[in-house]
Design an enzyme around this catalytic site. Structure first.
Site, mmCIF file in Angstrom:
data_model
loop_
_atom_site.group_PDB
_atom_site.id
_atom_site.type_symbol
_atom_site.label_atom_id
_atom_site.label_comp_id
_atom_site.label_asym_id
_atom_site.label_seq_id
_atom_site.Cartn_x
_atom_site.Cartn_y
_atom_site.Cartn_z
ATOM 1 N N ASP A 30 0.864 -1.169 0.000
ATOM 2 C CA ASP A 30 0.000 0.000 0.000
ATOM 3 C C ASP A 30 0.910 1.232 0.000
ATOM 4 O O ASP A 30 2.073 1.164 0.435
ATOM 5 C CB ASP A 30 -0.879 -0.024 1.253
ATOM 6 C CG ASP A 30 -1.607 1.276 1.483
ATOM 7 O OD1 ASP A 30 -2.354 1.710 0.585
ATOM 8 O OD2 ASP A 30 -1.420 1.877 2.567
ATOM 9 N N ASP A 65 -0.119 5.091 0.737
ATOM 10 C CA ASP A 65 -0.316 6.162 1.703
ATOM 11 C C ASP A 65 -0.140 5.706 3.141
ATOM 12 O O ASP A 65 -0.800 4.766 3.598
ATOM 13 C CB ASP A 65 -1.712 6.759 1.533
ATOM 14 C CG ASP A 65 -1.908 7.381 0.152
ATOM 15 O OD1 ASP A 65 -0.894 7.724 -0.484
ATOM 16 O OD2 ASP A 65 -3.069 7.510 -0.278
ATOM 17 N N THR A 114 -2.594 1.010 -4.694
ATOM 18 C CA THR A 114 -3.144 2.222 -4.105
ATOM 19 C C THR A 114 -4.414 2.681 -4.791
ATOM 20 O O THR A 114 -4.641 2.401 -5.972
ATOM 21 C CB THR A 114 -2.097 3.355 -4.176
ATOM 22 O OG1 THR A 114 -2.677 4.581 -3.720
ATOM 23 C CG2 THR A 114 -1.578 3.552 -5.589
ATOM 24 N N LYS A 119 -8.713 -3.641 -4.270
ATOM 25 C CA LYS A 119 -7.267 -3.873 -4.164
ATOM 26 C C LYS A 119 -6.970 -5.367 -4.151
ATOM 27 O O LYS A 119 -6.035 -5.840 -4.806
ATOM 28 C CB LYS A 119 -6.711 -3.235 -2.886
ATOM 29 C CG LYS A 119 -6.420 -1.757 -2.973
ATOM 30 C CD LYS A 119 -5.641 -1.330 -1.727
ATOM 31 C CE LYS A 119 -5.297 0.140 -1.770
ATOM 32 N NZ LYS A 119 -4.500 0.545 -0.595
#
Length: 328
Positions: free
Chosen positions: A81, A83, A188, A233
């Site tokens: 991931d 962020d 992401t 995702k």
């Protein structure tokens, strides 16, 4: 989009839009990675952190863990991931700051964008009507603009705001997989163009991100599926693993957010990195490995919280408004 031939049949728990978003993202990631493969160079990052950075901080540290990743295991890969996992704060917010600096939009629009991201994180729920309105607004403004323009702006902004915000500890984890001969992918909700820039700058294999449809390099104003968030995702990782011939039980995934539990649950080696409260609890319950590279257990989040769901779309809307006004 028709079903992709290299995907094995399976019982799908995600929505059709999540599946479509994941498959489109995987297809875009492989296409970009293959196109850029001949030009791969050393990453433009600072020297590798000392080995102890891999251990993380606090009681989550487990020095007796077996050596991982396993060198030479070509059936394994790593999925990170972005962020608050690889980078402090939200990529799309930093991108918005760069556009604001260039006077592409007004302060009130930047404030509105920041508020929308904060609202989503604090509320902890996705309002379908809110998300639909934001998505429709962003896509209507992006329609007709060049993908290359967004990419060019993103290259500049990475240097200005993002390069110095990479977590050294997470960067070292990614490098360990690369050194072991494995591919490393970002995953992401940010636009795939932004994610691809970051992956390339870090020397990673490529990126899975939200895909906006384009024809001949021009945005059509339609989103392929939905934002790459939550179940989408997981679908992207599953699709990419099928295409690459990976064994998910030998793969690793890393995230800070409980929203990514579907993705983390797919692999045999899930890691909670700088985890939020819900993910920390889930990781401990399921004996997942934890790493925290923040200055304290309850470190204040840097900048605006991670862009996901409506937050990512709000950021996309801000970027689209900026591009639209620049052309006037």
């Amino acid at each position: 989009m028709a079903a992709l031939g290299w995907l094995p049949p399976r019982r799908r728990s995600a929505t059709a839009r999540s599946v479509l978003a994941g498959e489109a993202s995987a297809e875009a990631a492989r296409k970009t990675a293959l196109a850029e493969a001949p030009a791969v160079t050393e990453p433009e990052t600072e020297p590798k952190p000392e080995p102890e950075a891999l251990a993380g901080e606090g009681p989550e540290q487990t020095p007796d863990e077996p050596v991982f990743p396993v060198a030479g295991d070509d059936l394994a890969a790593a999925f990170f991931d972005l962020d608050n996992t690889v980078m402090q704060g939200a990529a799309i917010f930093h991108f918005g700051r760069g556009l604001y600096k260039r006077e592409f939009f007004q302060r009130r629009e930047l404030a509105r964008f920041a508020w929308q991201q904060a609202w989503f994180r604090l509320a902890g729920v996705e309002d379908p009507e809110h998300m639909q309105d934001a998505r429709d607004s962003a896509l209507s403004i992006v329609k007709g603009h060049k993908v290359s323009e967004l990419m060019a702006i993103g290259e500049e902004i990475y240097d200005e705001y993002m390069a110095e915000r990479i977590w050294p500890g997470t960067r070292a984890l990614a490098q360990a997989h690369l050194d072991a001969g494995q591919k490393v992918w970002l995953v992401t909700a940010a636009p795939v163009e932004t994610a691809t820039i970051i992956a390339r700058r870090l020397g990673l294999t490529g990126a899975l991100g939200t895909v906006a449809e384009s024809v001949d390099g021009i945005y059509t104003g339609r989103l392929v599926g939905e934002p790459l968030h939550g179940p989408a995702k997981a679908e992207a990782v599953r699709a990419l693993a099928a295409a690459e011939g990976l064994d998910l039980e030998r793969c690793a995934a890393y995230s800070d957010s409980h929203n990514d539990i579907p993705m983390l649950s797919l692999v045999g080696h899930p890691y909670a990195i700088n985890p939020d409260t819900k993910l920390r609890k889930h990781a401990r319950t399921n004996d997942w490995r934890l790493r925290d590279y923040r200055t304290g257990r309850k470190a204040v989040k840097v900048g605006v919280p991670a862009a996901a769901g409506v937050g990512a779309i709000a950021g996309g809307a801000a970027a689209a408004i900026a591009l639209h006004r620049r052309r006037k």
